[in-house]
Design a protein around this motif. Structure first.
Motif, PDB file in Angstrom:
ATOM      1  N   LYS A   1       0.751  -1.313   0.086  1.00  4.70           N
ATOM      2  CA  LYS A   1       0.087  -0.127   0.044  1.00  4.70           C
ATOM      3  C   LYS A   1       0.806   1.238  -0.140  1.00  4.70           C
ATOM      4  O   LYS A   1       0.497   2.144  -0.407  1.00  4.70           O
ATOM      5  CB  LYS A   1      -0.959   0.072   1.282  1.00  4.70           C
TER       6      LYS A   1
ATOM      7  N   GLU B   1      -9.995   2.827  -2.686  1.00  5.58           N
ATOM      8  CA  GLU B   1     -10.430   3.323  -1.365  1.00  5.58           C
ATOM      9  C   GLU B   1     -11.704   4.021  -1.369  1.00  5.58           C
ATOM     10  O   GLU B   1     -12.435   3.890  -0.498  1.00  5.58           O
ATOM     11  CB  GLU B   1      -9.499   4.242  -0.516  1.00  5.58           C
TER      12      GLU B   1
ATOM     13  N   TYR C   1     -14.609   1.584  -1.519  1.00  6.06           N
ATOM     14  CA  TYR C   1     -14.343   0.664  -0.081  1.00  6.06           C
ATOM     15  C   TYR C   1     -15.129   1.582   0.912  1.00  6.06           C
ATOM     16  O   TYR C   1     -15.864   0.964   1.728  1.00  6.06           O
ATOM     17  CB  TYR C   1     -12.893   0.350   0.275  1.00  6.06           C
ATOM     18  N   THR C   2     -14.687   2.792   1.082  1.00  7.59           N
ATOM     19  CA  THR C   2     -15.293   3.680   2.033  1.00  7.59           C
ATOM     20  C   THR C   2     -16.765   3.805   1.978  1.00  7.59           C
ATOM     21  O   THR C   2     -17.478   3.638   2.712  1.00  7.59           O
ATOM     22  CB  THR C   2     -14.581   4.969   1.999  1.00  7.59           C
TER      23      THR C   2
ATOM     24  N   GLU D   1     -12.125  -7.224   2.347  1.00  2.37           N
ATOM     25  CA  GLU D   1     -10.568  -6.966   2.409  1.00  2.37           C
ATOM     26  C   GLU D   1      -9.982  -8.472   2.266  1.00  2.37           C
ATOM     27  O   GLU D   1     -10.847  -9.622   2.839  1.00  2.37           O
ATOM     28  CB  GLU D   1     -10.027  -6.177   3.486  1.00  2.37           C
TER      29      GLU D   1
END
Length: 502
Positions: free
Chosen positions: A149, A333, A336-337, A351
């Motif tokens: 990451k 992201e 995902y958020t 995940e």
């Protein structure tokens, strides 16, 4: 506690996030992109409009970071808080799709850069170019899936690769700058009587080549048209202005978020203007317009020789690969958020063992692959990717500006802290007007093409609402969706009948 403090971001770290997010591929294409659109005067007006508008947007991010500290998910959270779940979804989905198309632009730019040395890659839209891009795409995909990451080493190399070529370019052009050349380019065209047909403008048969004839006096557009044609370009190069806002929860001092956004923006703005304006003092506008991308390489080559093009090209490739990694992570992201908060289907919140949002990564890489394949069937892949990225990103920016305006107008959060209400109201109004103007300046074509992405993407919103057993649309949201769906149908029909050429 100490460990948590060590992970907090300082003012300079936040500023670097803004600069790193904005300085990507677009800056390397400015000379030819502006050269095709306008001259020095039009460029100054375009940068003045873009600079003022984006600075107001930066101030809105600054205000929201202070007045809504509980909202830490960047542009998506502001849209949802201000205008409901569906427009929150639209913001998240648009930001994600824009990031994916932007990554396709990165691949096109890499391949058109290599195409200057290896003709098999053409303008980045040939089969070999797409195949090599696909290998890089999935190589990065599986690298990220393994949990890489931070990628600190790669990001450090990418940062250096961005800074060194850009500063060398600026220094060389300062010394090579010719006032008379700049004066000839200033009003947007070069009369053919002023163009001396030297060797640079002659083809193999001794005729004046296409570079010298790229712009005829009778083809000169109005100043308004010239400036308008640069608007989506200026939006594209400023994408990333929200970099500090996205990571606001990690700031040591919440007030640093807005200040870092403004400082980073001003620094990048200066770089953009220098690259654009200095180029007009080195080559005639027709020659700038005729350069292949990345045009910074062609400009530097005209001044120092072939090594200049190679130097810029190598720096660009390393820089763009680093930027690609960062934006792929950011795009995943966002999905995902949104999924964690129930605006996207729960499956996108999954995940893997390495704590990577795996489903979101697969969807992100898959969409990029689809767009890569589509570039083989477009006439202007470079321009299409650049301007469609800008168009998709403008909707989230418009919603952020409008949310800032809504807060000031309704006085929410200002009852306990009324300081700056009038200034915030004016700033948010200007930012809203600017982003709306940019949406309109992009033209109907890119609005319709954006609808082709937004309309089917709404399936994800439908899935998330059904998972929670909630009504899919509120009444006003249903109207927004119907308009978007109609626009998507019109776009598909226009493409099929040739009314829209891509």
């Amino acid at each position: 506690m100490a460990a948590g403090a060590e992970q907090k971001l300082s003012f300079w770290s936040l500023s670097a996030l803004v600069v790193g997010s904005m300085v990507g591929a677009g800056i390397f294409s400015l000379p030819a992109t502006f050269g095709r659109a306008t001259g020095g005067f039009g460029a100054l007006i375009a940068w003045a409009i873009a600079g003022a508008g984006m600075l107001m947007l930066a101030f809105v991010f600054q205000s929201l970071a202070q007045r809504k500290p509980e909202l830490d998910a960047g542009v998506y959270a502001y849209a949802k808080a201000g205008f409901g779940d569906y427009l929150g979804f639209i913001s998240a989905f648009g930001f994600w799709a824009g990031s994916c198309v932007g990554n396709v632009f990165y691949f096109i730019l890499i391949k058109t850069t290599l195409g200057a040395f290896f003709p098999i890659f053409g303008e980045g839209d040939t089969l070999p170019a797409v195949l090599v891009s696909s290998v890089i795409l999935w190589g990065f995909h599986f690298l990220i899936m393994r949990g890489v990451k931070q990628a600190a080493a790669l990001n450090t190399i990418a940062t250096v690769a961005k800074v060194i070529p850009i500063f060398l370019f600026i220094v060389v052009l300062i010394f090579a700058f010719k006032g008379d050349m700049f004066a000839m380019n200033f009003w947007g065209y070069v009369p053919m009587t002023d163009v001396v047909p030297d060797l640079a403008h002659l083809d193999d048969y001794g005729r004046v080549g296409h570079a010298a004839l790229a712009i005829e006096p009778e083809q000169v557009e109005s100043l308004f048209s010239q400036v308008r044609s640069t608007m989506l370009v200026t939006v594209f190069v400023f994408i990333g202005i929200e970099g500090a806002s996205v990571y606001s929860r990690l700031a040591k001092n919440r007030k640093d978020v807005g200040a870092a956004t403004v400082l980073g923006f001003i620094g990048v703005m200066c770089l953009m203007m220098l690259i654009t304006m200095l180029s007009y003092g080195v080559l005639l506008r027709p020659d700038l317009a005729a350069l292949r991308q990345p045009s910074m390489a062609g400009v530097l080559e005209a001044v120092v020789g072939r090594w200049g093009a190679i130097f810029i090209s190598v720096g660009l490739i390393v820089s763009v690969l680093g930027a690609y990694l960062s934006w792929t992570l950011l795009a995943s992201e966002v999905l995902y958020t949104a999924a964690k908060e129930g605006t996207m289907p729960r499956v996108l919140a999954r995940e893997n063992a390495n704590l990577v949002p795996s489903t979101a990564m697969w969807l992100t890489s898959g969409l990029i692959q689809v767009f890569l394949i589509l570039t083989m069937f477009t006439r202007y892949a470079f321009t299409l990717a650049l301007e469609l990225t800008s168009s998709l990103s403008l909707i989230p920016y418009l919603l952020v500006a409008a949310y800032g305006l809504k807060l000031a107008w309704t006085r929410e959060t200002y009852d306990k802290d009324p300081e700056g209400l009038r200034a915030d109201l004016i700033i948010a109004a200007i930012a809203t007007f600017y982003t709306l103007l940019m949406v309109l300046a992009g033209g109907l074509k890119y609005l319709l093409l954006s609808a082709v992405i937004y309309a089917p993407g709404t399936i994800l919103f439908f899935m998330s609402r059904r998972e929670k057993g909630q009504q899919v649309f509120l009444s006003y949201e249903k109207v927004i969706f119907v308009v978007t769906a109609i626009a998507a149908v019109v776009a598909v029909y226009s493409i099929a009948t040739g009314l829209i050429v891509i």
